[in-house]
Motif scaffolding. Structure first.
Motif, PDB file in Angstrom:
ATOM      1  N   LEU A  39       4.807 -11.915  -2.427  1.00 30.91           N
ATOM      2  CA  LEU A  39       5.145 -11.054  -2.431  1.00 30.91           C
ATOM      3  C   LEU A  39       5.205  -9.791  -1.720  1.00 30.91           C
ATOM      4  O   LEU A  39       6.101  -8.994  -1.175  1.00 30.91           O
ATOM      5  N   TYR A  68      12.466   4.251  -0.083  1.00 30.66           N
ATOM      6  CA  TYR A  68      12.850   3.116  -1.604  1.00 30.66           C
ATOM      7  C   TYR A  68      11.607   2.405  -1.841  1.00 30.66           C
ATOM      8  O   TYR A  68      11.046   2.861  -3.406  1.00 30.66           O
ATOM      9  N   GLY A  72       8.855   3.597  -4.457  1.00 32.75           N
ATOM     10  CA  GLY A  72       8.473   2.867  -5.699  1.00 32.75           C
ATOM     11  C   GLY A  72       6.954   2.402  -4.956  1.00 32.75           C
ATOM     12  O   GLY A  72       6.098   3.367  -6.144  1.00 32.75           O
ATOM     13  N   CYS A  76       4.254   4.572  -8.157  1.00 32.91           N
ATOM     14  CA  CYS A  76       3.572   3.672  -9.686  1.00 32.91           C
ATOM     15  C   CYS A  76       2.088   3.906  -9.164  1.00 32.91           C
ATOM     16  O   CYS A  76       1.491   3.783 -10.240  1.00 32.91           O
TER      17      CYS A  76
ATOM     18  N   GLN B 458      13.678  -2.928  -3.029  1.00 25.82           N
ATOM     19  CA  GLN B 458      12.620  -2.274  -2.678  1.00 25.82           C
ATOM     20  C   GLN B 458      12.328  -1.755  -3.571  1.00 25.82           C
ATOM     21  O   GLN B 458      10.636  -1.592  -3.531  1.00 25.82           O
ATOM     22  N   LEU B 459      12.030  -0.355  -4.080  1.00 28.67           N
ATOM     23  CA  LEU B 459      12.280   0.070  -5.157  1.00 28.67           C
ATOM     24  C   LEU B 459      10.728  -0.659  -6.719  1.00 28.67           C
ATOM     25  O   LEU B 459       9.897  -0.706  -6.207  1.00 28.67           O
ATOM     26  N   PHE B 461      10.550  -4.124  -5.982  1.00 30.03           N
ATOM     27  CA  PHE B 461       9.209  -4.690  -5.428  1.00 30.03           C
ATOM     28  C   PHE B 461       8.326  -3.828  -5.015  1.00 30.03           C
ATOM     29  O   PHE B 461       6.563  -4.856  -4.988  1.00 30.03           O
ATOM     30  N   PHE B 462       7.830  -3.219  -4.198  1.00 28.74           N
ATOM     31  CA  PHE B 462       6.832  -1.801  -3.898  1.00 28.74           C
ATOM     32  C   PHE B 462       6.589  -1.364  -4.735  1.00 28.74           C
ATOM     33  O   PHE B 462       4.959  -1.260  -4.822  1.00 28.74           O
ATOM     34  N   SER B 463       7.414  -1.899  -6.240  1.00 23.30           N
ATOM     35  CA  SER B 463       6.891  -0.900  -7.494  1.00 23.30           C
ATOM     36  C   SER B 463       5.649  -2.237  -7.855  1.00 23.30           C
ATOM     37  O   SER B 463       4.252  -2.315  -8.385  1.00 23.30           O
ATOM     38  N   ALA B 464       6.036  -3.763  -7.374  1.00 22.73           N
ATOM     39  CA  ALA B 464       5.249  -4.633  -8.350  1.00 22.73           C
ATOM     40  C   ALA B 464       4.054  -5.177  -7.072  1.00 22.73           C
ATOM     41  O   ALA B 464       2.931  -5.738  -7.703  1.00 22.73           O
ATOM     42  N   LEU B 465       4.527  -4.318  -6.326  1.00 20.09           N
ATOM     43  CA  LEU B 465       3.445  -4.257  -5.452  1.00 20.09           C
ATOM     44  C   LEU B 465       2.222  -3.955  -5.403  1.00 20.09           C
ATOM     45  O   LEU B 465       0.850  -3.838  -5.314  1.00 20.09           O
TER      46      LEU B 465
END
Lengths: 119, 565, 522
Positions: A39, A68, A72, A76, B458-459, B461-465
């Motif tokens: 990841l 972005y 993100g 989050c 990007q949005l 995967f970085f949230s997943a990160l």
């Protein structure tokens, strides 16, 4: 739960469906670490990708490289931390609305088809 | 004319026919045939007002077919089909009839061209759907259903009041674009708002959907709220206040979704959040935005149904949908897990999944029209929805810590329903042209540009990160058995207690006076019973003589009146 | 009379359509003696049913011909009115004809089982014969355009009704007393009516309604005519069971066989209401002061009294049949109220309610009949919990109950809605409020019924089965009609509005009839 894996002697991973067996490796801590590293790698690649193509956007802030991505990530993180904070005020016992609520009830068994895989 | 009739009738006749069939596969098959029949008919209908009935001097338009209503009608038929396929195993007549009547009412409402027929169908959806909650047959479900019914009926009553006032104001009952301002339009707006789960009117949704039966929730998730979105898109496009209402709607449910334990309630919160996107689209009101709303409603019904189906399958096999009780189910329910992930990817708007090609229309419309703050909120909400629906649901149900539950894979018909829905989610995402062609306005939009794909990835995967980091650092709130207070605490907890307090206070004062009034009341009832009861003067039997007297008296009075005049 | 009509058919047979008015009466009238002559128990029901179906078909055709405001005039025996007897069909009576023959047709399958259970078999032929005579009488009262002929048919229907009620004696001897009481009272009522006709004849020298109307219009009102009006209203009021003149009705409905109760409740009082309408608006002039005053100071208060007093009595009843009988009285109050409003909307409401209440009560009394078949009694404590074992019957009764209350989506709502509109048009909003309030009383007694049917366990010893299909199908049809006419108001409101317009047209309409009749006759 009553039938935790330790207390269930019938639990035999080799009988799981093929798809399930194929993913059993995700149970291992070491492999999860690898997923997370993957990841990280994807994220780095996506961040860097912003520099190699023409970004066709409308708003000024969108032009910031990795906008972005940052948005993100930080939003989050903020979301989760805020939500965690909200729990302090909002969390109540499961019986709070009982008996006028389904939260504290068992789902009626006659409408289910509970089948234990190992049985 | 004679070959066109209100499509809702297919569902109503289907429901009647269902009762005549024996319980079993025949009924389940009928439940599948009805939406197919309706959908086919709908597909072939020309546009226009096709069926008018005149009732008490009003021209009621039962079949207003245009691109907007056709799109909603079609997706409702698809949803009814998928929901009924998922419920193939159900042998409960009440649920089967309710599902048909509910879908029929929702479709009827979509084609209603005037406020009166809209009202009838509007209440129809309320009454039919509550049985899907009551069908759980527990005390909690009964109370929840009651609350749900009261809210829904209230919405209908407000709609009727609004329609009446609107008729008084304009002399028209046509359901067309309205401008907020007069009392009538506000009432109608609020009625739509309740059903659309506007902030502070939203609790019925999170309260009731997790209380329905396994299959009931799937059906519930498709119709009521999307009907409200349709009604808003029809009645109030371009109403600016909707943009802000929608933005708030996308925002607050995601916080709740993060800490909610019941996964079906998490989905209800995310449903609320997705409705926000559509409401923003209606509020912006440009062709692009309305197209976005319609497309998003279409995509949303599919992936939301898919998510509810997969969590429902887990509930069906384990008896619980609570994150704190689940985990590690991928081992024995791998297919359900895959379908759940597809639904999650769709709602999160991953490229190649349906959410991607619909949500971006609304976001683009927001940024094109200069609503930057709203755009930023929507972007945040997109990341947030990925967080709780995209990651949380599959993660806590199928991975996370091993709960030790080893349920069998979902039954075949459920897998079939999920597979079909998953296929549609991907198909729409990969090849959006057919959907775009069905949208109410001409569209010239290319979702798959390099910029769009990369920024979206990007949005996400970085949230997943962020999820991974928070999970590994232990900051992520664990799933706990709990209830989280929402605005419904006002009417479910605070008001009842306040009223009880006041009542005790008043009762003390009252008691002093009560005995007096009770005596009075008893005397009145006793008096009524004495005169009107079976032995009473007014109800006495064998009264030949007394009636002759009455006859004479009446004749006397009558003659008197006649002669005096 | 019979010979006269037969004779007529023999020598002036034109097309069948021209003969429709007389066929309406002739079919059941001929069938009645036929039953007795054949004397076969097996065929009696079938012949009755066929006669009723044919009568129903004729009434549909008649309504079809006049629904847009036309008139049909039929001269009996070729004797032109005013000397000969005239049958005259317009929207108002075609609609009532449809109700009566339609109800009769739908309930006959119900009656088949019910009568076999409640009446000794040796009486069946006579029972159906009386039933046909009653049907003939009611249809005749409605169709005829001759004032004295109304009385004749009224007596035919009344006499057969007394006999029909008395057949309930097999189950409960009190049916005899009820029939006897009704006989005494009904005869007094009919006498009053005929006295009124006598006055009319004295004043105008004619018995043809149209002719009377014309003469009254020419010469204006005088004491004789005023007295005639008072006698006719009171006499017919008794037949229609206006509130204090209702005392015959509860016992008659309670002790009559179930099938008879259904038929009478749905049709008999309705025919009387129709006669009141016809005389008040077509024969007498609504413009006359005395008529207005009678309606305002006599009928209106009595109607309101009926709406409340009868509803209260219904609430306290312990017998379901009796409960519904009192509820009928209250509903008759609504019809009278509509008439008393004396405007087009009010009269439309009266006619619509006449129809809607007819089908509503038919469902409810059929439901009771079905329950009586299983439990042997209509006492509330004996029929407890029967809703659970007779789901179709109880569901139909609930639909009927909702219609009785006037819940939107049922026929009852439509008529009350029009009635409220009529009151508001007149500016009598307190009356409108009273209409709504009295509906709340209906909620109470309907709820009592539902509570008894569903919320307790069946008593021991009851036959715990659903009623046979011959009973449930008519009930479901009628319950369906209650819902259907709650939405499709074209037929009911349309026909009633035309009827009300025709009635309020007064003399002009009647004179026109005579002219058309003269032209069309020969």
């Amino acid at each position: 739960m009553s039938n935790s894996p330790k207390t269930n002697p019938n639990d035999d991973p080799s009988t799981y469906p093929l798809l399930g067996r194929m993913m059993l490796w995700t149970d291992k801590k070491k492999n999860v670490d690898w997923i997370v590293r993957g990841l990280y790698a994807i994220c780095t690649a996506l961040f860097l990708a912003d520099f190699v193509y023409y970004k066709k956007v409308y708003l000024g802030m969108e032009k910031i490289p990795g906008f972005y991505a940052m948005y993100g990530f930080f939003m989050c993180a903020a979301l989760v931390i805020c939500a965690r904070g909200m729990r302090v005020f909002l969390k109540r016992d499961e019986e709070f609305y009982a008996p006028h609520d389904v939260e504290s009830e068992e789902f009626p068994d006659d409408q289910l088809e509970k089948v234990d895989y190992n049985a | 004319m004679p070959d066109v009739f209100p499509i809702s009738l297919i569902f109503f006749f289907g429901a009647a026919l269902l009762l005549l069939l024996p319980k079993g596969h025949l009924r389940a098959a009928l439940l599948l045939i009805v939406p197919i029949l309706a959908g086919t008919m709908l597909w072939n209908l020309p546009a226009g007002n096709l069926w008018t009935a005149t009732i008490m001097g009003f021209d009621l338009e039962f079949m207003r077919v245009d691109k907007l209503s056709r799109l909603f009608g079609l997706i409702f038929c698809v949803a009814a089909f998928l929901g009924n396929l998922y419920a193939w195993h159900v042998r409960d007549t009440i649920q089967q009839v309710a599902a048909l009547l509910y879908a029929g009412s929702a479709i009827g409402a979509v084609f209603a061209g005037d406020l009166i027929s809209l009202f009838f169908y509007w209440e129809g959806t309320a009454i039919a759907s509550v049985f899907l909650i009551w069908a759980r047959r527990t005390e909690g479900a009964y109370h929840t259903g009651m609350r749900y019914l009261i809210v829904q009926i209230a919405s209908g009553v407000i709609l009727l009041a609004g329609a009446a006032v609107f008729y008084g104001e304009t002399g028209s009952i046509t359901f067309e674009k309205m401008t907020l301002g007069s009392l009538g339009t506000w009432l109608i707006f609020i009625a739509f708002g309740i059903k659309c789960a506007f902030p502070l009117m939203h609790n019925w949704l999170q309260d009731s959907y997790p209380a329905a039966t396994v299959t009931g929730t799937v059906v519930l998730s498709a119709f009521t709220t999307k009907l409200a979105v349709y009604a808003l898109a029809r009645g109030f496009p371009g109403t600016e206040i909707l943009i802000y209402i929608g933005a708030i709607m996308t925002l607050f449910p995601i916080f709740y979704a993060v800490i909610e334990n019941d996964l079906r309630r998490v989905l209800a919160y995310s449903l609320n959040n997705q409705l926000g996107f559509m409401v923003v689209g209606v509020g912006i009101g440009t062709e692009l935005a309305l197209n976005g709303t319609a497309a998003h409603a279409f995509a949303h019904i599919l992936y939301k149904a898919l998510l509810f189906m997969s969590v429902g399958a887990v509930l069906f096999r384990t008896g619980t949908a609570k994150g704190s009780e689940l985990g590690g189910l991928y081992k024995t329910m791998p297919l359900t897990m895959i379908f759940c992930v597809i639904g999650a990817a769709s709602i999160s708007a991953f490229p190649l999944f349906s959410g991607f090609i619909s949500k971006s229309l609304i976001l683009s419309a927001a940024s094109h029209d200069g609503y930057y703050v709203v755009w930023a909120i929507l972007l945040f909400a997109s990341a947030g929805v990925f967080h709780h629906s995209g990651i949380k649901i599959p993660y806590f149900a199928f991975f996370a810590h091993d709960s030790g539950l080893r349920p069998k894979e979902a039954p075949t018909h459920m897998l079939l329903a999920m597979g079909l829905t998953a296929f549609l989610c991907i198909a729409v995402g990969v090849y959006p042209i057919p959907l775009y062609e069905m949208l109410p306005f001409e569209i010239d939009y290319v979702p798959y540009t390099t910029t769009h794909v990369i920024t979206q990835l990007q949005l996400l995967f970085f949230s997943a990160l962020a999820f991974a980091v928070l999970m590994r650092t232990g900051i992520y709130p664990p799933e706990l058995k709990s209830v989280n207070l929402d605005s419904d605490v006002v009417y479910r907890w605070f008001l009842p207690r306040l009223i009880a307090k006041i009542a005790t206070g008043v009762a003390r004062v009252w008691n002093a006076k009560t005995s007096f009034w009770i005596t009075r009341y008893n005397n009145v009832v006793r008096g009524l019973y004495h005169t009107h009861g079976p032995e009473g003067r007014m109800a006495r039997a064998w009264p030949t003589g007394s009636m002759v007297i009455w006859l004479a008296v009446l004749l006397g009075i009558s003659l008197l009146i006649n002669f005096v005049s | 009379m019979a010979s006269e009509t037969t004779h007529d058919v023999a020598h002036t047979a034109m097309t069948l359509i021209d003969q429709l008015p007389v066929l309406q009466i002739l079919i059941p009238l001929v069938a009645a003696p036929l039953l007795v002559l054949l004397g076969t128990k097996r065929l009696s029901w079938a012949i009755t049913f066929i006669a009723s179906v044919l009568a129903f078909a004729v009434s549909i055709a008649l309504l079809w011909l006049v629904k847009d405001g036309g008139f049909i005039s039929y001269e009996l025996g070729g004797w032109a009115p005013p000397l000969g007897i005239e049958y005259r069909v317009d929207a108002a009576n075609a609609f009532v004809l449809l109700l009566i023959s339609g109800i009769s047709t739908v309930i006959l399958p119900f009656a088949y089982t019910s009568v076999r259970a409640e009446i000794a078999e040796r009486h069946h032929t006579l029972f159906y014969s009386c039933y046909l005579l009653c049907l003939t009488g009611l249809l005749g009262v409605v169709i005829t355009g001759d004032a004295f002929n109304v009385f004749v048919f009224l007596e035919i229907s009344s006499l057969s009704t007394y006999a029909l009620i008395a057949t309930g004696a097999g189950k409960n001897k009190r049916a005899l007393t009820a029939a006897y009481d009704y006989l005494v009272m009904g005869t007094i009522g009919a006498t009053f009516f005929v006295i009124g006709l006598g006055f009319l004849y004295m004043a105008t020298g004619t018995l043809n309604m149209a002719d009377i109307a014309e003469r009254i219009a020419d010469q204006g009102a005088n004491r004789t005519i005023q007295a005639a009006f008072a006698f006719i209203i009171v006499g017919m009021g008794l037949k229609a069971a206006i509130y204090p003149l209702h005392l015959w009705l509860p016992n008659a409905y309670t002790y009559a066989p179930s099938a008879v109760t259904v038929f009478l409740a749905a049709t008999a009082t309705k025919a009387a209401i129709y006669v009141i309408l016809r005389f008040s608006f077509s024969v007498f002039q609504p413009e006359f002061m005395f008529e207005t005053l009678t309606f305002e100071y006599l009928v209106l208060p009595l109607a309101l009294l009926a709406m409340f007093a009868a509803s209260f009595i219904a609430i306290f009843q312990t017998d379901l049949k009796r409960l519904l009988a009192y509820s009928s009285l209250a509903q008759i109050g609504y019809m009278l109220l509509g008439i008393a409003l004396m405007n087009e909307t009010g009269i439309t409401a009266a006619i619509v309610h006449l129809f809607n209440h007819g089908i509503t009560k038919a469902v409810l009394f059929m439901g009771v009949g079905a329950i009586v078949l299983r439990t042997g009694s209509s006492f509330l404590y004996r029929i407890q919990g029967m809703g659970r074992v007779m789901p179709v019957t109880a569901a139909a009764m609930v639909v009927g109950g909702l219609s009785l209350i006037g819940v939107p989506g049922t026929a009852g709502f439509i008529s009350k809605w029009v009635l409220v509109q009529g009151a508001l048009e007149k500016g009598w909003w307190p009356i409108a409020v009273l209409i709504v309030l009295s509906s709340l009383l209906a909620v109470i007694y309907v709820w009592r019924m539902v509570e008894i049917l569903y919320l307790s366990s069946p008593v021991v010893g009851a036959d715990k089965r659903e009623a046979p299909l011959t009973m449930t199908i008519p009930m479901v049809i009628m319950a369906g009609a209650c819902v259907y006419f709650g939405f499709a108001t074209d037929i009911t409101i349309g026909a009633s509005t035309t009827a009300a317009q025709g009635l309020l047209g007064g003399t002009t309409g009647m004179i026109e009839v005579i002219e058309t009749a003269t032209q069309a006759g020969h």
